[in-house]
Motif scaffolding. Structure first.
Motif, mmCIF file in Angstrom:
data_model
loop_
_atom_site.group_PDB
_atom_site.id
_atom_site.type_symbol
_atom_site.label_atom_id
_atom_site.label_comp_id
_atom_site.label_asym_id
_atom_site.label_seq_id
_atom_site.Cartn_x
_atom_site.Cartn_y
_atom_site.Cartn_z
ATOM 1 N N CYS A 36 41.119 70.410 32.241
ATOM 2 C CA CYS A 36 40.588 71.208 33.337
ATOM 3 C C CYS A 36 39.360 70.526 33.916
ATOM 4 O O CYS A 36 38.527 69.996 33.180
ATOM 5 C CB CYS A 36 40.226 72.613 32.848
ATOM 6 N N CYS A 37 39.303 70.542 35.207
ATOM 7 C CA CYS A 37 38.173 69.924 35.895
ATOM 8 C C CYS A 37 36.866 70.600 35.472
ATOM 9 O O CYS A 37 36.787 71.822 35.393
ATOM 10 C CB CYS A 37 38.381 70.042 37.400
ATOM 11 N N MET A 38 35.868 69.800 35.171
ATOM 12 C CA MET A 38 34.583 70.346 34.756
ATOM 13 C C MET A 38 33.874 71.072 35.898
ATOM 14 O O MET A 38 33.007 71.892 35.673
ATOM 15 C CB MET A 38 33.673 69.223 34.239
ATOM 16 N N LYS A 39 34.241 70.757 37.100
ATOM 17 C CA LYS A 39 33.555 71.366 38.243
ATOM 18 C C LYS A 39 34.273 72.606 38.743
ATOM 19 O O LYS A 39 33.692 73.683 38.829
ATOM 20 C CB LYS A 39 33.419 70.350 39.377
ATOM 21 N N CYS A 40 35.575 72.420 39.056
ATOM 22 C CA CYS A 40 36.277 73.531 39.682
ATOM 23 C C CYS A 40 37.214 74.230 38.714
ATOM 24 O O CYS A 40 37.849 75.205 39.081
ATOM 25 C CB CYS A 40 37.046 73.047 40.917
ATOM 26 N N ALA A 41 37.324 73.720 37.481
ATOM 27 C CA ALA A 41 38.119 74.325 36.419
ATOM 28 C C ALA A 41 39.613 74.315 36.694
ATOM 29 O O ALA A 41 40.386 74.964 36.003
ATOM 30 C CB ALA A 41 37.643 75.748 36.126
ATOM 31 N N ILE B 286 36.769 65.208 35.897
ATOM 32 C CA ILE B 286 36.826 66.042 37.095
ATOM 33 C C ILE B 286 38.008 65.623 37.956
ATOM 34 O O ILE B 286 38.436 64.465 37.923
ATOM 35 C CB ILE B 286 35.516 65.967 37.918
ATOM 36 N N CYS B 287 38.528 66.583 38.671
ATOM 37 C CA CYS B 287 39.725 66.315 39.465
ATOM 38 C C CYS B 287 39.404 65.402 40.643
ATOM 39 O O CYS B 287 38.241 65.150 40.968
ATOM 40 C CB CYS B 287 40.349 67.623 39.943
ATOM 41 N N ASP B 288 40.476 64.916 41.246
ATOM 42 C CA ASP B 288 40.300 63.973 42.348
ATOM 43 C C ASP B 288 39.487 64.587 43.491
ATOM 44 O O ASP B 288 38.669 63.913 44.102
ATOM 45 C CB ASP B 288 41.663 63.528 42.880
ATOM 46 N N GLY B 289 39.759 65.875 43.741
ATOM 47 C CA GLY B 289 39.044 66.545 44.839
ATOM 48 C C GLY B 289 37.546 66.568 44.589
ATOM 49 O O GLY B 289 36.751 66.170 45.455
ATOM 50 N N CYS B 290 37.157 66.998 43.373
ATOM 51 C CA CYS B 290 35.735 67.057 43.043
ATOM 52 C C CYS B 290 35.128 65.674 42.932
ATOM 53 O O CYS B 290 33.963 65.444 43.263
ATOM 54 C CB CYS B 290 35.537 67.805 41.723
ATOM 55 N N LYS B 291 35.925 64.742 42.422
ATOM 56 C CA LYS B 291 35.441 63.361 42.274
ATOM 57 C C LYS B 291 35.079 62.789 43.648
ATOM 58 O O LYS B 291 34.031 62.179 43.830
ATOM 59 C CB LYS B 291 36.524 62.509 41.610
#
Ligand SMILES: [Zn+2]
Ligand SMILES: [Zn+2]
Length: 141
Positions: free
Chosen positions: A110-115, A128-133
């Motif tokens: 799970c993404c650390m930012k958006c979960a 973190i996911c590509d979007g948050c990255k």
């Protein structure tokens, strides 16, 4: 026995060989086959495997067959699998090492930012996911 028999005579009498008394192009004064007009001496030389000018079976050295070039070189990367709750981890192996070396592990997390769950190419480093990255790199400039 070297009786002169012309090709025509040989054909007329159904012979397989004739004899003109003239040497062949290799200098053999020998009978010739009606079929193919080949000198019997040349034919004998041609058929003998011990003669240097006899045709040899050419051995082509075969290159060693690789089991699978893609599997034995580079990275062995597992294919992404459906979401499993972030449980499963699969190693990416560097096949150039012997034994193969684990370079990283892939799996869902799970993404650390958006979960949001995403498939990470490196579960330890990529959190973190590509979007948050993309957002974070943009923020970092
Ligand atoms: Zn000959
Ligand atoms: Zn995210």
């Amino acid at each position: 026995m070297t009786t002169l028999v012309s090709l025509d005579d040989a054909k007329r009498h159904g012979l397989i060989r004739f004899f003109t008394g003239e040497p062949c192009k290799h200098g053999h004064v020998a009978e010739r086959y009606v079929k193919g007009n080949r000198c019997v001496e040349c034919d004998r030389v041609w058929r003998s495997p011990n003669q240097p000018n006899a045709p040899k079976a050419v051995r082509v050295p075969r290159a060693p067959v690789m089991a699978s070039a893609s599997a034995s070189h580079g990275f062995s990367e597992p294919k992404a699998w459906p979401w499993d709750g972030g449980v499963r981890r699969e190693p990416v192996l560097d096949m150039d090492h012997n034994p193969p070396r684990v370079v990283r592990q892939v799996g869902w997390r799970c993404c650390m930012k958006c979960a949001k769950p995403f498939f990470s190419d490196d579960v330890k480093a990529l959190r973190i996911c590509d979007g948050c990255k993309g957002a974070s790199t943009a923020n970092l400039g």
